[in-house]
Design an enzyme around this catalytic site. Structure first.
Site, PDB file in Angstrom:
ATOM      1  N   ASP A  76      -5.070  -8.592  13.481  1.00  0.00           N
ATOM      2  CA  ASP A  76      -5.141  -7.145  13.717  1.00  0.00           C
ATOM      3  C   ASP A  76      -4.235  -6.846  14.917  1.00  0.00           C
ATOM      4  O   ASP A  76      -4.538  -7.232  16.046  1.00  0.00           O
ATOM      5  CB  ASP A  76      -6.589  -6.726  13.990  1.00  0.00           C
ATOM      6  CG  ASP A  76      -6.723  -5.217  14.019  1.00  0.00           C
ATOM      7  OD1 ASP A  76      -5.896  -4.551  14.691  1.00  0.00           O
ATOM      8  OD2 ASP A  76      -7.636  -4.690  13.358  1.00  0.00           O
TER       9      ASP A  76
ATOM     10  N   ASN B 169       0.856  -1.193   0.000  1.00  0.00           N
ATOM     11  CA  ASN B 169       0.000   0.000   0.000  1.00  0.00           C
ATOM     12  C   ASN B 169       0.892   1.243   0.000  1.00  0.00           C
ATOM     13  O   ASN B 169       2.116   1.139   0.019  1.00  0.00           O
ATOM     14  CB  ASN B 169      -0.976  -0.016   1.177  1.00  0.00           C
ATOM     15  CG  ASN B 169      -0.271  -0.001   2.512  1.00  0.00           C
ATOM     16  OD1 ASN B 169       0.405   0.963   2.856  1.00  0.00           O
ATOM     17  ND2 ASN B 169      -0.404  -1.089   3.278  1.00  0.00           N
TER      18      ASN B 169
HETATM   19  N1  CTP Z   1      -4.134  -2.195  12.373  1.00  0.00           N
HETATM   20  C1  CTP Z   1      -3.372  -3.220  12.880  1.00  0.00           C
HETATM   21  N2  CTP Z   1      -3.406  -4.430  12.313  1.00  0.00           N
HETATM   22  C2  CTP Z   1      -4.191  -4.682  11.235  1.00  0.00           C
HETATM   23  C3  CTP Z   1      -4.962  -3.625  10.686  1.00  0.00           C
HETATM   24  C4  CTP Z   1      -4.904  -2.408  11.286  1.00  0.00           C
HETATM   25  O1  CTP Z   1      -2.669  -2.990  13.875  1.00  0.00           O
HETATM   26  N3  CTP Z   1      -4.183  -5.866  10.689  1.00  0.00           N
HETATM   27  C5  CTP Z   1      -4.099  -0.898  13.038  1.00  0.00           C
HETATM   28  C6  CTP Z   1      -3.440   0.191  12.241  1.00  0.00           C
HETATM   29  O2  CTP Z   1      -2.058   0.280  12.529  1.00  0.00           O
HETATM   30  C7  CTP Z   1      -4.194   1.421  12.721  1.00  0.00           C
HETATM   31  C8  CTP Z   1      -5.583   0.917  13.024  1.00  0.00           C
HETATM   32  O3  CTP Z   1      -5.430  -0.491  13.222  1.00  0.00           O
HETATM   33  O4  CTP Z   1      -3.657   1.910  13.935  1.00  0.00           O
HETATM   34  C9  CTP Z   1      -6.613   1.189  11.986  1.00  0.00           C
HETATM   35  O5  CTP Z   1      -6.366   0.459  10.852  1.00  0.00           O
HETATM   36  P1  CTP Z   1      -7.421   0.348   9.657  1.00  0.00           P
HETATM   37  O6  CTP Z   1      -6.783  -0.393   8.550  1.00  0.00           O
HETATM   38  O7  CTP Z   1      -7.992   1.682   9.372  1.00  0.00           O
HETATM   39  O8  CTP Z   1      -8.522  -0.523  10.351  1.00  0.00           O
HETATM   40  P2  CTP Z   1      -9.415  -1.661   9.757  1.00  0.00           P
HETATM   41  O9  CTP Z   1      -9.899  -2.455  10.924  1.00  0.00           O
HETATM   42  O10 CTP Z   1      -8.677  -2.399   8.721  1.00  0.00           O
HETATM   43  O11 CTP Z   1     -10.648  -0.858   9.176  1.00  0.00           O
HETATM   44  P3  CTP Z   1     -11.183  -0.689   7.692  1.00  0.00           P
HETATM   45  O12 CTP Z   1     -12.461  -1.440   7.692  1.00  0.00           O
HETATM   46  O13 CTP Z   1     -11.377   0.800   7.575  1.00  0.00           O
HETATM   47  O14 CTP Z   1     -10.163  -1.253   6.754  1.00  0.00           O
END
Ligand code: CTP
Length: 396
Positions: free
Chosen positions: A302, A208
């Site tokens: 996550d 990304n």
């Molecule tokens: N994050 C993380 N591990 C992941 C995805 C996200 O630690 N596998 C953390 C990112 O570092 C950030 C926060 O979660 O601090 C938000 O990430 P984001 O990608 O916006 O969250 P998602 O749950 O993936 O939400 P979306 O549905 O918007 O993709």
């Protein structure tokens, strides 16, 4: 900060009104504040305002006999843990640098045996003038801590460095000056930054646009406040900030492993743009002749949510949310879903990933605070200051 005594010298500039806010902030943080107002300062705020906010008499004149009877200026300068000059005008800096003693403020600054923190605020030309810069250099060499002014639009309409930093940053600098090497001395902070790369085959990855700049800026600012910083970085082309321990990883799984291995931490700031999915990677290079590949995705862990529910959860857990829609609402949902204390939301439709500036909103359980559009290193400094203040007030 609790029980600390601050002698606050308020100079004559438009930023003097912020000394009122600072007084309130310090009182709320548990410090006692005694204010000294210069003649110039009194043109902008009244002794009554500062007296009401500090709940202490305000000192204005070197020749006030009542002051001398109650407390001499030598005593006044000694009965403090820290002397803060805010705003430090060009004139006050010049008085300090040359050792003038022609006002109560200047005399106190000459008589004190305590640490001095000066927060300059003035017109950009005055700040950049060789005379002011020479005075600042002289003062730094004399052991005075100078908080660099912010860059931005000024009350006089010009643009550039010279603005008084926001109160949280001044507060963090005061804390740092009171506690020695830095407000985060003895604290361990974990930062994730950059993208993750999920291999598709030995030569291709899912990636990304994250540059890692914001996370690196935060790590640098945290180290600047004395924290031990572990920076877990995805593939980025950035130099390691001074004083930071960097662990390079490629995939989300490796990032999680590095993060868990670095625990315990007092705070964690998860700026990484972690790939939500990984691909069942081919061991051999996929050949074009085989036609479009069918990729099989599976969810990545996550990392933020894992820390949110971890047995060794850091005391303060900060997540980021890059959004293209309603950033604040999305951030609030993530705050609960991931068990974070703060989510820093930014709108990547307005500021595409990889740039040098961001407009962020800090979302916490108690509200949301929108910051103006700022350079990423300034956001790093402000966040580091806020983290130092949050960890400190939890201890109080
Ligand atoms: N994050 C993380 N591990 C992941 C995805 C996200 O630690 N596998 C953390 C990112 O570092 C950030 C926060 O979660 O601090 C938000 O990430 P984001 O990608 O916006 O969250 P998602 O749950 O993936 O939400 P979306 O549905 O918007 O993709």
């Amino acid at each position: 900060m609790h029980g600390k005594r601050i002698l606050l010298i308020v100079g004559g500039g438009i930023a003097a009104y912020k000394a009122c806010e600072l007084t309130r902030w310090l009182r709320k943080a548990g410090a006692s504040v005694r204010c000294v107002l210069t003649d110039g300062g009194a043109q902008f705020v009244t002794p009554m305002t500062l007296a009401a906010l500090s709940e202490q008499p305000v000192h204005t004149s070197l020749w006030d006999l009542k002051d001398e009877a109650e407390m001499g200026h030598i005593q006044l300068s000694r009965q403090a843990d820290l002397v803060v000059v805010c705003p430090a005008t060009a004139d006050l800096l010049s008085a300090m640098a040359t050792g003038r003693a022609d006002s109560l403020a200047a005399t106190l600054l000459l008589a004190t045996d305590k640490k001095v923190l000066a927060c300059p605020a003035m017109n950009v030309r005055m700040w950049l003038h060789a005379a002011t810069q020479r005075n600042v250099e002289r003062l730094r060499a004399d052991g005075v801590t100078i908080l660099d002014p912010d860059e931005g639009e000024m009350a006089c309409g010009e643009f550039g460095p010279g603005r008084l930093p926001e109160i949280e940053r001044i507060g963090a600098a005061i804390r740092a000056a009171l506690s020695g090497p830095g407000g985060l001395a003895g604290k361990h902070v974990l930062v994730t930054a950059g993208p993750t790369h999920e291999p598709i085959d030995p030569v291709r990855v899912l990636a990304n646009r994250s540059s890692g700049k914001q996370g690196f800026a935060i790590a640098e600012a945290l180290a600047g406040l004395g924290a031990r910083v572990t920076l877990v970085a995805g593939p980025v082309a950035l130099a390691t900030p001074r004083g930071v321990e960097r662990i390079d990883v490629e995939t989300a799984a490796q990032m999680l492993e590095a993060v868990e291995a670095a625990l315990p931490a007092d705070a964690a700031v998860m700026t990484a743009a972690v790939a939500d999915w990984r691909v069942e990677a081919a061991t051999e290079k996929l050949k074009k002749s085989a036609g479009p590949p069918a990729l099989t995705f599976s969810p990545n862990p996550d990392i933020l949510a894992t820390l949110g529910g971890h047995a060794q959860r850091p005391e303060l857990l900060v997540g980021f949310a890059a959004e293209t829609g309603d950033a604040e609402a999305e951030a609030r949902a993530k705050l609960t879903r991931k068990g974070a204390d703060w989510i820093v939301a930014n709108n990547v439709a307005a500021d595409p990933m990889g740039g040098d500036r961001n407009q962020v909103t800090i979302v916490t359980a108690s509200g949301a605070e929108r910051w103006e559009r700022l350079p990423k290193d300034e956001i790093g400094r402000r966040l580091a200051a806020r983290i130092a203040n949050a960890l400190e007030s939890d201890q109080a």
